[in-house]
Motif scaffolding. Structure first.
Motif, PDB file in Angstrom:
ATOM      1  N   PRO A   1     -17.337  26.797  12.369  1.00  0.00           N
ATOM      2  CA  PRO A   1     -18.213  27.879  12.839  1.00  0.00           C
ATOM      3  C   PRO A   1     -19.333  28.265  11.880  1.00  0.00           C
ATOM      4  O   PRO A   1     -20.329  28.839  12.298  1.00  0.00           O
ATOM      5  CB  PRO A   1     -17.248  29.048  13.026  1.00  0.00           C
ATOM      6  CG  PRO A   1     -16.123  28.779  12.089  1.00  0.00           C
ATOM      7  CD  PRO A   1     -16.024  27.292  11.927  1.00  0.00           C
TER       8      PRO A   1
ATOM      9  N   ARG B   1     -26.706  33.196  16.697  1.00  0.00           N
ATOM     10  CA  ARG B   1     -25.314  32.891  16.357  1.00  0.00           C
ATOM     11  C   ARG B   1     -24.352  33.924  16.903  1.00  0.00           C
ATOM     12  O   ARG B   1     -23.148  33.706  16.951  1.00  0.00           O
ATOM     13  CB  ARG B   1     -25.166  32.781  14.832  1.00  0.00           C
ATOM     14  CG  ARG B   1     -26.019  31.703  14.202  1.00  0.00           C
ATOM     15  CD  ARG B   1     -25.506  30.313  14.560  1.00  0.00           C
ATOM     16  NE  ARG B   1     -24.072  30.252  14.491  1.00  0.00           N
ATOM     17  CZ  ARG B   1     -23.390  30.078  13.384  1.00  0.00           C
ATOM     18  NH1 ARG B   1     -23.998  29.916  12.259  1.00  0.00           N
ATOM     19  NH2 ARG B   1     -22.084  30.040  13.397  1.00  0.00           N
ATOM     20  N   LYS B   2     -24.908  35.031  17.314  1.00  0.00           N
ATOM     21  CA  LYS B   2     -24.048  36.080  17.818  1.00  0.00           C
ATOM     22  C   LYS B   2     -23.409  35.655  19.141  1.00  0.00           C
ATOM     23  O   LYS B   2     -22.296  36.032  19.449  1.00  0.00           O
ATOM     24  CB  LYS B   2     -24.861  37.349  18.027  1.00  0.00           C
ATOM     25  CG  LYS B   2     -24.125  38.550  17.523  1.00  0.00           C
ATOM     26  CD  LYS B   2     -24.999  39.755  17.478  1.00  0.00           C
ATOM     27  CE  LYS B   2     -24.114  40.965  17.207  1.00  0.00           C
ATOM     28  NZ  LYS B   2     -24.891  42.100  16.778  1.00  0.00           N
TER      29      LYS B   2
ATOM     30  N   VAL C   1     -19.088  32.667  19.222  1.00  0.00           N
ATOM     31  CA  VAL C   1     -17.878  33.444  19.424  1.00  0.00           C
ATOM     32  C   VAL C   1     -17.171  33.108  20.723  1.00  0.00           C
ATOM     33  O   VAL C   1     -16.048  33.532  20.931  1.00  0.00           O
ATOM     34  CB  VAL C   1     -18.196  34.951  19.403  1.00  0.00           C
ATOM     35  CG1 VAL C   1     -18.532  35.381  17.996  1.00  0.00           C
ATOM     36  CG2 VAL C   1     -19.316  35.279  20.350  1.00  0.00           C
TER      37      VAL C   1
ATOM     38  N   ARG D   1     -11.798  28.758  18.328  1.00  0.00           N
ATOM     39  CA  ARG D   1     -11.917  28.015  17.078  1.00  0.00           C
ATOM     40  C   ARG D   1     -10.574  27.450  16.691  1.00  0.00           C
ATOM     41  O   ARG D   1      -9.546  28.117  16.810  1.00  0.00           O
ATOM     42  CB  ARG D   1     -12.428  28.936  15.986  1.00  0.00           C
ATOM     43  CG  ARG D   1     -13.933  28.998  15.984  1.00  0.00           C
ATOM     44  CD  ARG D   1     -14.435  29.693  14.766  1.00  0.00           C
ATOM     45  NE  ARG D   1     -14.214  31.134  14.844  1.00  0.00           N
ATOM     46  CZ  ARG D   1     -13.525  31.814  13.918  1.00  0.00           C
ATOM     47  NH1 ARG D   1     -12.992  31.187  12.886  1.00  0.00           N
ATOM     48  NH2 ARG D   1     -13.387  33.116  14.034  1.00  0.00           N
TER      49      ARG D   1
ATOM     50  N   GLN E   1     -20.925  44.087  13.623  1.00  0.00           N
ATOM     51  CA  GLN E   1     -22.015  43.121  13.683  1.00  0.00           C
ATOM     52  C   GLN E   1     -21.569  41.705  13.340  1.00  0.00           C
ATOM     53  O   GLN E   1     -22.257  40.736  13.629  1.00  0.00           O
ATOM     54  CB  GLN E   1     -23.134  43.533  12.717  1.00  0.00           C
ATOM     55  CG  GLN E   1     -23.776  44.814  13.140  1.00  0.00           C
ATOM     56  CD  GLN E   1     -24.937  45.208  12.230  1.00  0.00           C
ATOM     57  OE1 GLN E   1     -25.531  46.213  12.466  1.00  0.00           O
ATOM     58  NE2 GLN E   1     -25.233  44.430  11.215  1.00  0.00           N
TER      59      GLN E   1
ATOM     60  N   THR F   1     -20.093  38.158  13.320  1.00  0.00           N
ATOM     61  CA  THR F   1     -19.786  37.206  14.388  1.00  0.00           C
ATOM     62  C   THR F   1     -18.552  36.381  14.064  1.00  0.00           C
ATOM     63  O   THR F   1     -18.217  35.441  14.781  1.00  0.00           O
ATOM     64  CB  THR F   1     -20.954  36.227  14.607  1.00  0.00           C
ATOM     65  OG1 THR F   1     -21.084  35.433  13.422  1.00  0.00           O
ATOM     66  CG2 THR F   1     -22.257  36.946  14.881  1.00  0.00           C
ATOM     67  N   SER F   2     -17.909  36.685  12.944  1.00  0.00           N
ATOM     68  CA  SER F   2     -16.748  35.915  12.490  1.00  0.00           C
ATOM     69  C   SER F   2     -17.063  34.439  12.332  1.00  0.00           C
ATOM     70  O   SER F   2     -16.248  33.591  12.643  1.00  0.00           O
ATOM     71  CB  SER F   2     -15.575  36.068  13.463  1.00  0.00           C
ATOM     72  OG  SER F   2     -15.203  37.413  13.528  1.00  0.00           O
ATOM     73  N   CYS F   3     -18.260  34.158  11.842  1.00  0.00           N
ATOM     74  CA  CYS F   3     -18.636  32.755  11.721  1.00  0.00           C
ATOM     75  C   CYS F   3     -18.013  32.116  10.499  1.00  0.00           C
ATOM     76  O   CYS F   3     -17.981  30.900  10.381  1.00  0.00           O
ATOM     77  CB  CYS F   3     -20.156  32.622  11.668  1.00  0.00           C
ATOM     78  SG  CYS F   3     -20.872  33.116  10.092  1.00  0.00           S
ATOM     79  N   SER F   4     -17.553  32.917   9.563  1.00  0.00           N
ATOM     80  CA  SER F   4     -16.859  32.458   8.357  1.00  0.00           C
ATOM     81  C   SER F   4     -17.762  31.828   7.301  1.00  0.00           C
ATOM     82  O   SER F   4     -17.275  31.270   6.333  1.00  0.00           O
ATOM     83  CB  SER F   4     -15.708  31.493   8.704  1.00  0.00           C
ATOM     84  OG  SER F   4     -16.195  30.181   8.910  1.00  0.00           O
ATOM     85  N   ALA F   5     -19.060  31.925   7.466  1.00  0.00           N
ATOM     86  CA  ALA F   5     -19.953  31.311   6.481  1.00  0.00           C
ATOM     87  C   ALA F   5     -19.804  31.949   5.104  1.00  0.00           C
ATOM     88  O   ALA F   5     -19.905  31.280   4.078  1.00  0.00           O
ATOM     89  CB  ALA F   5     -21.410  31.419   6.957  1.00  0.00           C
TER      90      ALA F   5
ATOM     91  N   PRO G   1     -25.720  35.079   8.848  1.00  0.00           N
ATOM     92  CA  PRO G   1     -26.780  34.917   9.843  1.00  0.00           C
ATOM     93  C   PRO G   1     -27.217  36.224  10.501  1.00  0.00           C
ATOM     94  O   PRO G   1     -28.252  36.262  11.152  1.00  0.00           O
ATOM     95  CB  PRO G   1     -26.159  33.981  10.884  1.00  0.00           C
ATOM     96  CG  PRO G   1     -24.692  34.213  10.780  1.00  0.00           C
ATOM     97  CD  PRO G   1     -24.432  34.534   9.329  1.00  0.00           C
ATOM     98  N   VAL G   2     -26.428  37.266  10.354  1.00  0.00           N
ATOM     99  CA  VAL G   2     -26.803  38.532  10.996  1.00  0.00           C
ATOM    100  C   VAL G   2     -27.279  39.491   9.902  1.00  0.00           C
ATOM    101  O   VAL G   2     -26.487  39.948   9.080  1.00  0.00           O
ATOM    102  CB  VAL G   2     -25.619  39.153  11.762  1.00  0.00           C
ATOM    103  CG1 VAL G   2     -26.116  40.275  12.669  1.00  0.00           C
ATOM    104  CG2 VAL G   2     -24.868  38.110  12.570  1.00  0.00           C
TER     105      VAL G   2
END
Ligand code: SF4
Ligand code: SF4
Ligand code: SF4
Lengths: 514, 74
Positions: free
Chosen positions: A76, A87-88, A99, A103, B9, B11-15, B56-57
């Motif tokens: 992700p 990306r949101k 999202v 995942r 806010q 996104t749980s992208c984990s970056a 990213p946010v």
């Protein structure tokens, strides 16, 4: 390997193309191969390359009728920001659900691969394409490949990346036997790049503007060179953004070709305010079908063009254009009995190859006969199909139309037009018909297995001839047979040949697929 | 002074998680959080707070001004 203006080197059989080039079987092909004589053959690709593409649905237009791929969403995180991505929610263009998708851990992913491969014997490719950048998540990505290779060594491994981290991972990619890498390259000019990428994260720093784009393009091209030097097949994805990089993509095509790229996939920008992307909010428009085709045509001399891309989700499963991911959710996986058997998979695929060869031989014989001089006229036609290269879908059920260009060279596939508009739900049939007509408005005819009286009349009014007398017949043969009658009618004055207009590319949300 | 993640806010992208030099960021039940006791603002490691630079946010990884420590400094 370079075949001038012909794009479909990777289509096995390649009947229509070879006839287009040779106008019959008299001449030998440019590469010295006997392409006409071996209709089911490997075209003029080196044997080694052919082995790599013949069962890869994205690398071979023809293979996509027979073989399936799956993506696992283990990655992700991303290390760059693109103006066409939010990306949101989702990356509308690279089809990387953020999202929205489940995942997976590498272990869960490997288990899922086994379950899918047990259920779908023609599944030949495992890809990791996000939802972020797989190489911004190198541990998860490589761990997944490692686990899958251990349990399913016959699967091809495929990776998509934005390229920023690529040069750092070439050894691992080669070591893990990843045969196919897709790099998204939208520019080689940093000034243009600055309009597409607001920032990148590189070497523990956030870079912006031209400086960011310069680093990105350098890393992408360097990574591409390193891969092709090792014989790894590279596909380049580019998003066509009108007035920003549309003309520039011809330069990109040349640059990636000179560095050994194998295939170029130019995709239309998907842009709509409700995706919340920078481009969407700014009102950046998408290209029309005519613009996209013109650009693809002008890049065609440079390297093979991919025109059958469906801009799939990062967790898509099945044949291209047929998403079966809903059958393999974590919940359902628990109930699937995993019987992974390389031998029965191989036996199944051998049968597919046999059928494929037989069909190609028959098609070849038919087309040689048909491809007598049809003059210089070219027309586009839309076909409603459920697969197997047959006209076998009802007009009212079609979620997409395949578009072919008919000429004395035969029927050449040039793309598909989706019509399953996300926002269609509340509209009446009338509105739906209008959107379908807009999507195929550049076509002279639409081939269907069946059609009702009302849409038939509307299509005729719009100047698109509905053709149903070839129901359940092969696409290539039927469309050319119709094309002959069309030209006859033009010659004897029954109809007048007029140019068609442009068509709109569907702006539906890809996230609606599941 | 520690950074925090605005959960609504994220996104749980984990970056951010693997970039943190102090392993201050962790996922709990799908949401990412910064352990204020471990965060050093990346001082001594990098020029920029890594979570901020990679997220990213915008304005999702922010200084936690509500903490007494920050206010004392302020
Ligand atoms: S997005 Fe395009 S290249 Fe990727 S799997 Fe789908 S069809 Fe193939
Ligand atoms: S500022 Fe640095 S130390 Fe603090 S959480 Fe972010 S990455 Fe970790
Ligand atoms: S990088 Fe930002 S959006 Fe992604 S998990 Fe960390 S805080 Fe959340």
């Amino acid at each position: 390997m370079h075949r001038g203006s012909s794009s479909d080197a990777i289509e096995d059989g390649e009947i229509t193309q070879s006839i287009a080039e040779h106008k019959g079987c008299g001449k030998s092909s440019r590469s010295g191969g006997v392409r006409c004589g071996s209709p089911a053959g490997r075209s003029d690709l080196p044997a080694e390359t052919w082995e790599k593409v013949k069962k890869h649905p994205c690398y071979s237009e023809h293979a996509h009728h027979h073989y399936a791929r799956m993506h696992v969403a283990v990655a992700p995180a991303c290390n760059i920001q693109c103006n066409y991505c939010n990306r949101k929610y989702d990356c509308a263009n690279e089809s990387r659900p953020g999202v929205v998708s489940e995942r997976l851990t590498p272990e869960q992913a490997a288990r899922k691969v086994m379950a899918v491969a047990s259920t779908i014997p023609q599944m030949t490719v495992l890809g990791i394409a996000g939802p972020g950048d797989p190489l911004a998540n190198p541990e998860k990505t490589f761990k997944t490949f490692e686990l899958v290779h251990k349990v399913a060594p016959d699967l091809k491994l495929c990776l998509s990346t934005n390229g920023l981290a690529l040069p750092d991972h070439i050894d691992t990619i080669a070591k893990l036997n990843v045969e196919h890498v897709t790099i998204t390259i939208n520019m080689i000019n940093p000034e243009i790049g600055a309009k597409i990428y607001p920032w990148i994260f590189y070497n523990h720093k956030r870079y912006t503007g031209v400086q960011a784009a310069k680093i990105l393009t350098d890393r992408q091209l360097q990574g591409l060179e390193m891969l092709t030097r090792r014989g790894i097949l590279c596909k380049i994805n580019s998003v066509m953004i009108p007035e920003i990089n549309d003309q520039h993509l011809v330069e990109v095509s040349k640059a990636v070709k000179s560095r050994g790229a194998f295939l170029h996939n130019i995709m239309p920008l998907i842009s709509s305010p409700n995706y919340g992307t920078v481009f969407g909010l700014k009102g950046q428009r998408s290209p029309t079908a005519l613009e996209l085709k013109a650009l693809q045509d002008s890049c065609e001399g440079e390297l093979h063009m991919m025109r059958h891309c469906r801009q799939c989700r990062a967790d898509a499963i099945g044949l291209l254009g047929e998403d079966r991911s809903a059958e393999f959710t974590t919940e359902k996986l628990a109930t699937i009995d995993i019987k992974y058997d390389v031998e029965s998979r191989n036996a199944y695929q051998a049968k597919v190859e046999n059928d494929r060869a037989a069909k190609a031989a028959a098609k070849h014989a038919d087309l040689v006969e048909l491809a007598v001089s049809l003059g210089d006229t070219k027309v586009l036609v839309a076909v409603a199909t459920k697969g197997s290269a047959l006209i076998n879908e009802h007009f009212g059920h079609a979620k997409e139309f395949q578009v072919y260009e008919l000429s004395s060279g035969g029927a050449k596939f040039i793309g598909h037009r989706r019509v399953d508009l996300y926002c269609q739900g509340g509209y009446a049939e009338e509105g739906k018909l209008e959107t379908i007509i807009r999507a195929i408005n550049d076509c002279h005819a639409v081939f269907i297995a069946k059609i009702g009286g009302c849409p038939r009349a509307e299509l005729i009014k719009a100047g698109v001839e509905p053709v149903d007398q070839y129901a359940y017949e092969p696409i290539d043969k039927s469309t050319i047979a119709w094309f002959k009658t069309y030209l006859d009618r033009v010659t004897n004055g029954a109809i007048k040949h007029v140019e068609r207009g442009d068509a709109a590319i569907r702006q539906g949300a890809l996230i609606s697929a599941a | 002074m520690p950074f925090k993640i605005i959960a609504s806010q994220c996104t749980s992208c984990s970056a951010c998680e693997p970039e943190c030099p102090n392993v201050a960021i962790a996922e709990k039940g799908g949401t990412f959080m910064i352990d204020p006791k471990k965060c050093t603002e990346c001082i001594g490691h990098f020029d920029e707070p890594q979570c901020v630079a990679v997220c990213p946010v915008d304005n999702t990884c922010v200084l936690d001004t509500s903490l007494a420590r920050y206010q004392a400094r302020g």
